[in-house]
Design a protein around this motif. Structure first.
Motif, PDB file in Angstrom:
ATOM      1  N   GLY A  69       4.867   5.501  -5.092  1.00 18.83           N
ATOM      2  CA  GLY A  69       5.208   5.401  -6.504  1.00 18.83           C
ATOM      3  C   GLY A  69       4.397   6.346  -7.378  1.00 18.83           C
ATOM      4  N   ALA A  70       3.188   6.667  -6.948  1.00 18.04           N
ATOM      5  CA  ALA A  70       2.347   7.586  -7.707  1.00 18.04           C
ATOM      6  C   ALA A  70       2.768   9.042  -7.516  1.00 18.04           C
ATOM      7  CB  ALA A  70       0.891   7.413  -7.292  1.00 18.04           C
ATOM      8  N   ALA A  71       3.464   9.338  -6.424  1.00 17.64           N
ATOM      9  CA  ALA A  71       3.936  10.686  -6.107  1.00 17.64           C
ATOM     10  C   ALA A  71       2.817  11.723  -6.188  1.00 17.64           C
ATOM     11  CB  ALA A  71       5.089  11.073  -7.033  1.00 17.64           C
TER      12      ALA A  71
ATOM     13  N   PHE B 122       3.154   7.154   3.333  1.00 18.49           N
ATOM     14  CA  PHE B 122       2.926   7.638   1.975  1.00 18.49           C
ATOM     15  C   PHE B 122       3.840   8.808   1.612  1.00 18.49           C
ATOM     16  CE2 PHE B 122      -1.896   6.428   2.057  1.00 18.49           C
ATOM     17  CZ  PHE B 122      -1.564   5.087   2.004  1.00 18.49           C
ATOM     18  N   GLY B 123       4.586   9.347   2.590  1.00 18.86           N
ATOM     19  CA  GLY B 123       5.392  10.534   2.356  1.00 18.86           C
ATOM     20  C   GLY B 123       4.568  11.806   2.351  1.00 18.86           C
ATOM     21  N   LEU B 124       3.446  11.799   3.086  1.00 18.99           N
ATOM     22  CA  LEU B 124       2.516  12.923   3.106  1.00 18.99           C
ATOM     23  C   LEU B 124       2.211  13.313   4.542  1.00 18.99           C
ATOM     24  CD1 LEU B 124       0.045  11.479   0.420  1.00 18.99           C
ATOM     25  CD2 LEU B 124       1.829  13.200   0.034  1.00 18.99           C
TER      26      LEU B 124
ATOM     27  N   LEU C 250       0.828  -1.205   0.000  1.00 17.68           N
ATOM     28  CA  LEU C 250       0.000   0.000   0.000  1.00 17.68           C
ATOM     29  C   LEU C 250       0.862   1.255   0.000  1.00 17.68           C
ATOM     30  CD1 LEU C 250      -2.871   1.256   0.281  1.00 17.68           C
ATOM     31  CD2 LEU C 250      -2.546   1.118   2.763  1.00 17.68           C
ATOM     32  N   ALA C 251       1.846   1.305   0.880  1.00 14.87           N
ATOM     33  CA  ALA C 251       2.727   2.464   0.942  1.00 14.87           C
ATOM     34  C   ALA C 251       3.514   2.631  -0.350  1.00 14.87           C
ATOM     35  CB  ALA C 251       3.682   2.325   2.127  1.00 14.87           C
TER      36      ALA C 251
ATOM     37  N   GLN D  29       1.152  -5.257  -7.358  1.00 14.98           N
ATOM     38  CA  GLN D  29       1.292  -4.564  -6.082  1.00 14.98           C
ATOM     39  C   GLN D  29      -0.050  -4.014  -5.594  1.00 14.98           C
ATOM     40  OE1 GLN D  29       4.130  -1.213  -6.025  1.00 14.98           O
ATOM     41  NE2 GLN D  29       5.257  -2.401  -4.521  1.00 14.98           N
ATOM     42  N   THR D  30      -0.828  -3.367  -6.492  1.00 17.28           N
ATOM     43  CA  THR D  30      -2.119  -2.831  -6.047  1.00 17.28           C
ATOM     44  C   THR D  30      -3.089  -3.951  -5.688  1.00 17.28           C
ATOM     45  OG1 THR D  30      -2.971  -2.633  -8.327  1.00 17.28           O
ATOM     46  CG2 THR D  30      -1.892  -0.698  -7.383  1.00 17.28           C
TER      47      THR D  30
END
Length: 235
Positions: free
Chosen positions: A32-34, A60-62, A26-27, A215-216
């Motif tokens: 990867g979608a950024a 998620f880097g958010l 999930l992460a 992955q999804t």
């Protein structure tokens, strides 16, 4: 439209299935979608929900913009490109014996000077409940002072009444990109498009995808909706 005539915004709308699947996948999918913003359905809403929401955002880097328990699991996450000016949450009336549902909203401005309203919701699995919930969600969207970017798991397809209520006057990003044939649920056996992103007609849909990868398929029971937009610069 070129980027010079609008401000780019990358959006993911994603039912994360309560993080009950492969958390690492999930992460990785979201990173990867950024994206600039992620509209989450089935996010943390119970014990230690603030901590769990922050941990999800960090993976998620958010960062957390709004939602969570007060919005009954609808969570809005943003990158540092997006500044959040105000947030609010909505809870739909409870039908006895059913799950509570709601929505989250954030007034935002993205680097480049474009203001917009970010919104997310998750409608009931009960077809008798959904039209009323859709009407309440739509009322808030119609009242927004800035162009709307709204993601939702509607639990029904485009030919159903709740979907029609929310879509009225807005652009269905999948239709705008001629990709309404891309199905979002379930990952195990994709048969339906029940996850959508709707935007103000002043917003240009540059690209749209339903991300279907190994992955999804491990990350959730829904595929993520990934959309690139150009927002109008607002005064």
């Amino acid at each position: 439209m070129t980027e010079s005539s609008g401000v780019p915004l990358r959006v993911v709308s994603y039912n994360v299935h309560g993080q009950r699947d492969d958390a690492a996948a999930l992460a990785a999918v979201v990173r990867g979608a950024a994206p600039d913003v992620v509209i989450v359905q089935e996010g943390p809403r119970r014990f230690r929900w603030r901590h769990k929401s922050a941990a999800l955002a960090e993976s998620f880097g958010l960062v957390v913009a709004g939602g969570g328990l007060p919005a009954l699991g609808n969570l809005l996450l943003t990158s540092l490109r997006v500044r959040v000016l105000a947030t609010r949450c909505q809870q739909f009336p409870l039908t006895p014996g059913r799950h509570l549902r709601g929505a989250a909203y954030a007034d935002c401005v993205v680097a480049g000077g474009a203001r917009f309203t970010l919104a997310g919701s998750h409608l009931s699995t009960d077809p008798a409940e959904r039209p009323g919930q859709a009407a309440l969600f739509k009322r808030e969207l119609d009242a927004a002072a800035t162009p709307v970017v709204a993601g939702a798991d509607l639990n029904e397809g485009p030919d159903a009444p709740a979907w029609a209520t929310i879509a009225r006057g807005l652009t269905d990003a999948a239709v705008a990109a001629d990709r309404a044939d891309r199905l979002t649920y379930s990952c195990a056996d994709p048969r339906r498009r029940i996850d959508a992103l709707f935007v103000d007609p002043r917003i240009t849909v540059v690209d749209y995808d339903v991300v279907d990868t190994p992955q999804t398929r491990r990350a959730s029971d829904h595929f993520p909706v990934l959309v690139d937009l150009l927002l109008p610069v607002t005064g």
